[in-house]
Each structure stands twice: as C-alpha cells, then as structure tokens.
Design a protein around this motif. Sequence first.
Motif: not given
Length: 97
Positions: A8-13, A17-19, A25-27
């Motif tokens: 769920q967290v990965e899906e939202y992220a 952030w697109g991909s 990149k954000e990290y």
Amino acid sequence: MMLYLRYQVEEYAFKKWGSPEGLDKEYERREAAKKQRKEKKFLDKLKDMRKKTRAEAITRHADERHEHEWSAPMDGLQGMVSRRCKVCGMTTEEIVF
C-alpha cells in the motif's frame, strides 16, 4: 494508530512520484538537502568558534591594551556593518537598526 502494508505504501509512493525512478530521485534530493543542512550547521559553528577564539586571543594581551581606532563602517549582510581596528586588526560586526 494506523498500520499500512508495504504494498500500500509503495503503491501510494509510486502514484505520487510517478515511478520507482521518481521515488529514487526524491530520495536522493532529500539526502542532498540533509547533507547541505548538516554542512551549513558545521560551518556556522566553525565561524562562531573562530570569532570566539579571535576575541580570546585579543583579550589575552592585556599588557598591550590600546584605544581602538576604528575604520569607516563597511556594509555587510542584512543590516550588518563591520568595522576594523587600524592598530590591532580586530574586526567587529554590528547590527544597524
């Protein structure tokens, strides 16, 4: 308390952030910003330590006391004015209102 599953967290992220590459990149951007803040804090403390050390060295020479002959004020950053003693080279920074 709210608990989330990893997918769920990965899906939202990924949606935000697109991909996975966008997330990476954000990290990297956040890590670079954290490193910059840490470096700035270090440099500010180093600058403060140098000011204190310089002032202590000047006060140690009590037998060499003199009246300071200040130079004309030099504009500094954001309302600050710095002056330098013509005799001993001591510099001060003053806030101008």
